[in-house]
Write a protein that holds these residues in place. Sequence first.
Motif, PDB file in Angstrom:
ATOM      1  N   GLN A   1       0.268  -1.252  -0.019  1.00 53.32           N
ATOM      2  CA  GLN A   1       0.042   0.249  -0.273  1.00 53.32           C
ATOM      3  C   GLN A   1       0.605   1.422  -0.056  1.00 53.32           C
ATOM      4  OE1 GLN A   1      -3.072  -0.615   3.723  1.00 53.32           O
ATOM      5  NE2 GLN A   1      -4.350  -1.085   1.893  1.00 53.32           N
ATOM      6  N   LEU A   2       1.518   1.391   0.579  1.00 57.40           N
ATOM      7  CA  LEU A   2       2.725   2.950   0.609  1.00 57.40           C
ATOM      8  C   LEU A   2       3.405   2.663  -0.648  1.00 57.40           C
ATOM      9  CD1 LEU A   2       4.244   4.685   3.100  1.00 57.40           C
ATOM     10  CD2 LEU A   2       6.011   3.189   3.268  1.00 57.40           C
ATOM     11  N   VAL A   3       4.620   1.523  -1.220  1.00 58.96           N
ATOM     12  CA  VAL A   3       4.724   2.126  -2.551  1.00 58.96           C
ATOM     13  C   VAL A   3       3.828   2.372  -3.446  1.00 58.96           C
ATOM     14  CG1 VAL A   3       5.784   0.589  -4.766  1.00 58.96           C
ATOM     15  CG2 VAL A   3       6.633   0.357  -2.261  1.00 58.96           C
ATOM     16  N   ALA A   4       2.539   1.743  -3.634  1.00 59.31           N
ATOM     17  CA  ALA A   4       1.432   2.420  -4.093  1.00 59.31           C
ATOM     18  C   ALA A   4       1.408   3.821  -4.159  1.00 59.31           C
ATOM     19  CB  ALA A   4       0.604   1.349  -3.824  1.00 59.31           C
ATOM     20  N   GLN A   5       1.321   4.121  -2.826  1.00 55.23           N
ATOM     21  CA  GLN A   5       0.714   5.292  -2.681  1.00 55.23           C
ATOM     22  C   GLN A   5       2.000   6.281  -2.364  1.00 55.23           C
ATOM     23  OE1 GLN A   5      -2.701   6.515  -1.019  1.00 55.23           O
ATOM     24  NE2 GLN A   5      -2.134   8.227  -1.973  1.00 55.23           N
ATOM     25  N   VAL A   6       2.599   5.657  -2.516  1.00 59.61           N
ATOM     26  CA  VAL A   6       4.333   6.498  -2.828  1.00 59.61           C
ATOM     27  C   VAL A   6       4.251   7.151  -4.236  1.00 59.61           C
ATOM     28  CG1 VAL A   6       6.210   6.998  -2.497  1.00 59.61           C
ATOM     29  CG2 VAL A   6       5.678   6.158  -0.453  1.00 59.61           C
ATOM     30  N   SER A   7       3.702   6.036  -5.245  1.00 58.70           N
ATOM     31  CA  SER A   7       4.027   5.952  -6.354  1.00 58.70           C
ATOM     32  C   SER A   7       2.552   6.955  -7.520  1.00 58.70           C
ATOM     33  CB  SER A   7       3.708   4.793  -7.119  1.00 58.70           C
ATOM     34  OG  SER A   7       5.301   4.181  -6.749  1.00 58.70           O
ATOM     35  N   HIS A   8       1.359   7.604  -6.502  1.00 60.17           N
ATOM     36  CA  HIS A   8       0.807   7.547  -6.547  1.00 60.17           C
ATOM     37  C   HIS A   8       1.009   9.401  -6.620  1.00 60.17           C
ATOM     38  CE1 HIS A   8      -3.400  10.777  -6.202  1.00 60.17           C
ATOM     39  NE2 HIS A   8      -3.574   9.747  -7.300  1.00 60.17           N
ATOM     40  N   ASP A   9       1.352   9.546  -4.810  1.00 63.18           N
ATOM     41  CA  ASP A   9       1.601  10.938  -5.245  1.00 63.18           C
ATOM     42  C   ASP A   9       2.867  12.135  -4.485  1.00 63.18           C
ATOM     43  OD1 ASP A   9      -0.825  11.396  -2.833  1.00 63.18           O
ATOM     44  OD2 ASP A   9       0.650  10.251  -1.357  1.00 63.18           O
ATOM     45  N   LEU A  10       4.047  11.135  -5.623  1.00 63.37           N
ATOM     46  CA  LEU A  10       4.879  11.435  -6.535  1.00 63.37           C
ATOM     47  C   LEU A  10       4.734  11.682  -8.265  1.00 63.37           C
ATOM     48  CD1 LEU A  10       8.102   9.110  -4.725  1.00 63.37           C
ATOM     49  CD2 LEU A  10       7.666  11.525  -4.787  1.00 63.37           C
ATOM     50  N   ARG A  11       3.438  11.070  -8.768  1.00 62.49           N
ATOM     51  CA  ARG A  11       3.091  11.215  -9.693  1.00 62.49           C
ATOM     52  C   ARG A  11       2.246  12.160 -10.115  1.00 62.49           C
ATOM     53  NH1 ARG A  11       0.878   6.408 -10.556  1.00 62.49           N
ATOM     54  NH2 ARG A  11       2.936   5.217 -10.765  1.00 62.49           N
ATOM     55  N   THR A  12       2.292  13.325  -9.277  1.00 64.09           N
ATOM     56  CA  THR A  12       1.033  13.817  -9.094  1.00 64.09           C
ATOM     57  C   THR A  12       1.869  14.960  -9.359  1.00 64.09           C
ATOM     58  OG1 THR A  12      -0.720  12.884  -8.051  1.00 64.09           O
ATOM     59  CG2 THR A  12      -0.832  15.651  -7.999  1.00 64.09           C
ATOM     60  N   PRO A  13       2.473  15.382  -8.677  1.00 63.42           N
ATOM     61  CA  PRO A  13       3.607  16.843  -9.342  1.00 63.42           C
ATOM     62  C   PRO A  13       4.481  16.971  -9.759  1.00 63.42           C
ATOM     63  CG  PRO A  13       3.671  15.562  -6.577  1.00 63.42           C
ATOM     64  CD  PRO A  13       2.870  14.555  -7.811  1.00 63.42           C
ATOM     65  N   LEU A  14       5.193  15.697 -10.391  1.00 65.66           N
ATOM     66  CA  LEU A  14       5.704  15.103 -11.760  1.00 65.66           C
ATOM     67  C   LEU A  14       5.003  15.309 -12.248  1.00 65.66           C
ATOM     68  CD1 LEU A  14       7.920  12.385 -10.717  1.00 65.66           C
ATOM     69  CD2 LEU A  14       8.353  14.764 -11.237  1.00 65.66           C
ATOM     70  N   ALA A  15       3.605  15.078 -12.921  1.00 60.85           N
ATOM     71  CA  ALA A  15       3.317  14.720 -13.849  1.00 60.85           C
ATOM     72  C   ALA A  15       1.985  16.675 -14.218  1.00 60.85           C
ATOM     73  CB  ALA A  15       1.928  14.042 -14.158  1.00 60.85           C
ATOM     74  N   SER A  16       2.400  17.317 -13.384  1.00 62.36           N
ATOM     75  CA  SER A  16       2.301  18.877 -13.453  1.00 62.36           C
ATOM     76  C   SER A  16       3.243  19.542 -14.193  1.00 62.36           C
ATOM     77  CB  SER A  16       1.204  19.468 -11.985  1.00 62.36           C
ATOM     78  OG  SER A  16       0.373  20.989 -11.922  1.00 62.36           O
ATOM     79  N   ILE A  17       4.364  19.555 -13.568  1.00 55.95           N
ATOM     80  CA  ILE A  17       5.242  19.798 -13.537  1.00 55.95           C
ATOM     81  C   ILE A  17       6.284  20.058 -15.741  1.00 55.95           C
ATOM     82  CG2 ILE A  17       8.135  20.099 -13.442  1.00 55.95           C
ATOM     83  CD1 ILE A  17       7.252  19.393 -10.322  1.00 55.95           C
ATOM     84  N   GLN A  18       5.437  18.845 -15.407  1.00 56.55           N
ATOM     85  CA  GLN A  18       5.981  18.390 -17.067  1.00 56.55           C
ATOM     86  C   GLN A  18       5.322  18.962 -18.091  1.00 56.55           C
ATOM     87  OE1 GLN A  18       5.939  13.905 -17.695  1.00 56.55           O
ATOM     88  NE2 GLN A  18       6.421  14.013 -19.718  1.00 56.55           N
ATOM     89  N   GLY A  19       3.779  19.001 -17.675  1.00 56.70           N
ATOM     90  CA  GLY A  19       2.510  19.731 -18.101  1.00 56.70           C
ATOM     91  C   GLY A  19       3.106  20.392 -18.782  1.00 56.70           C
ATOM     92  N   TYR A  20       3.154  21.422 -17.248  1.00 58.71           N
ATOM     93  CA  TYR A  20       3.620  23.172 -17.671  1.00 58.71           C
ATOM     94  C   TYR A  20       5.206  23.626 -18.244  1.00 58.71           C
ATOM     95  CZ  TYR A  20      -1.091  24.978 -14.543  1.00 58.71           C
ATOM     96  OH  TYR A  20      -1.691  25.059 -14.289  1.00 58.71           O
ATOM     97  N   LEU A  21       5.590  22.823 -18.735  1.00 60.56           N
ATOM     98  CA  LEU A  21       7.624  22.816 -18.856  1.00 60.56           C
ATOM     99  C   LEU A  21       7.180  22.444 -20.553  1.00 60.56           C
ATOM    100  CD1 LEU A  21       9.176  21.730 -16.462  1.00 60.56           C
ATOM    101  CD2 LEU A  21       9.390  24.217 -16.820  1.00 60.56           C
ATOM    102  N   GLU A  22       6.330  21.705 -21.012  1.00 61.85           N
ATOM    103  CA  GLU A  22       5.162  21.263 -21.671  1.00 61.85           C
ATOM    104  C   GLU A  22       4.813  22.359 -22.836  1.00 61.85           C
ATOM    105  OE1 GLU A  22       4.133  17.199 -22.256  1.00 61.85           O
ATOM    106  OE2 GLU A  22       6.299  16.551 -22.084  1.00 61.85           O
ATOM    107  N   ALA A  23       4.190  22.851 -22.050  1.00 62.99           N
ATOM    108  CA  ALA A  23       2.801  23.496 -23.013  1.00 62.99           C
ATOM    109  C   ALA A  23       4.422  25.337 -22.974  1.00 62.99           C
ATOM    110  CB  ALA A  23       1.913  24.341 -21.639  1.00 62.99           C
ATOM    111  N   LEU A  24       4.600  25.160 -21.734  1.00 64.36           N
ATOM    112  CA  LEU A  24       5.882  26.827 -22.333  1.00 64.36           C
ATOM    113  C   LEU A  24       6.635  26.583 -23.645  1.00 64.36           C
ATOM    114  CD1 LEU A  24       7.297  27.536 -18.774  1.00 64.36           C
ATOM    115  CD2 LEU A  24       6.137  29.041 -19.789  1.00 64.36           C
ATOM    116  N   GLN A  25       7.489  25.283 -23.489  1.00 63.93           N
ATOM    117  CA  GLN A  25       8.759  24.924 -24.555  1.00 63.93           C
ATOM    118  C   GLN A  25       7.482  25.175 -25.629  1.00 63.93           C
ATOM    119  OE1 GLN A  25       9.989  20.870 -25.129  1.00 63.93           O
ATOM    120  NE2 GLN A  25      11.346  21.797 -25.190  1.00 63.93           N
TER     121      GLN A  25
END
Length: 280
Positions: free
Chosen positions: A61-85
């Motif tokens: 459960q911990l691994v699954a939750q950590v993966s989810h909580d790390l993926r969310t901000p990473l996806a947001s950062i990637q999305g905004y930087l790609e939009a800028l590019q």
Amino acid sequence: RFEAGDGETALETALESNPEAEHVPEQGDDIDYLAAQFEQMARRIASQLDLLKDKDHQRRQLVAQVSHDLRTPLASIQGYLEALQMKQDDLSPAERGRFLKVALAETHRLGRLVDELFELAALEAREKQPVPELFLIAELVHDVVQKHQPEAESAGVNLVIAAADPVMVRADIAMTERILDNLISNAVSHSPANSQVTLAVQGADGGARVTVADAGPGINDDDLAQLFDPFYQAANADRTGHAGLGLAIAQRMAQLQKGQLSAQNGASAGAEFQIWLPGK
């Protein structure tokens, strides 16, 4: 059967073959003694197997939750930087600034999450040990309240110390401050504007009890039992910026100092958190 992982079946078989072997007999032949010893061993192994299964489930459960909580901000950062590019020539300076501001805020969120994960891991592994010393807990509470005054004023919340008994505690100052930081920040964030967060320091049970009471919606009864579990968030919780680790970290720190951290709903409204720390 234990080698096959079926500890409970082995235990049942042992009890069926010798149902009266609940304790080691004070008198009896060697067979009775061996049967009782085997029954105790079977119970111990079955308990250890249950514990291992529970730990493995928690780890998954911990691994699954950590993966989810790390993926969310990473996806947001990637999305905004790609939009800028991709749209940098079409975006106005104000829009570019807004995109960068959001991406930067997500990196801070990600950094806090990683820091909390390392902190919780160190506490669970007991790599981070308290250094207890005697001090007046009321003085520390005053200092922490002063530190959080700008945050409270910005939210329109009044921080009040209703009682401050001059009680000495034997605890780790840095860990205790970290616990108070978490409880006060949570109380401020859950209290509506023009409300009050009340703190009190009182002698209790040979130590001191610090109470932090907010004016928020309180805690659902179903959530109280799991409130201090890592990554646990109530169904109506604000999930932006928080991974649900703060209270788990605070509880581990209280336990390492031989203290207790508890939560309940207030008599009229809001939530009430109490930390008890040992005295001399």
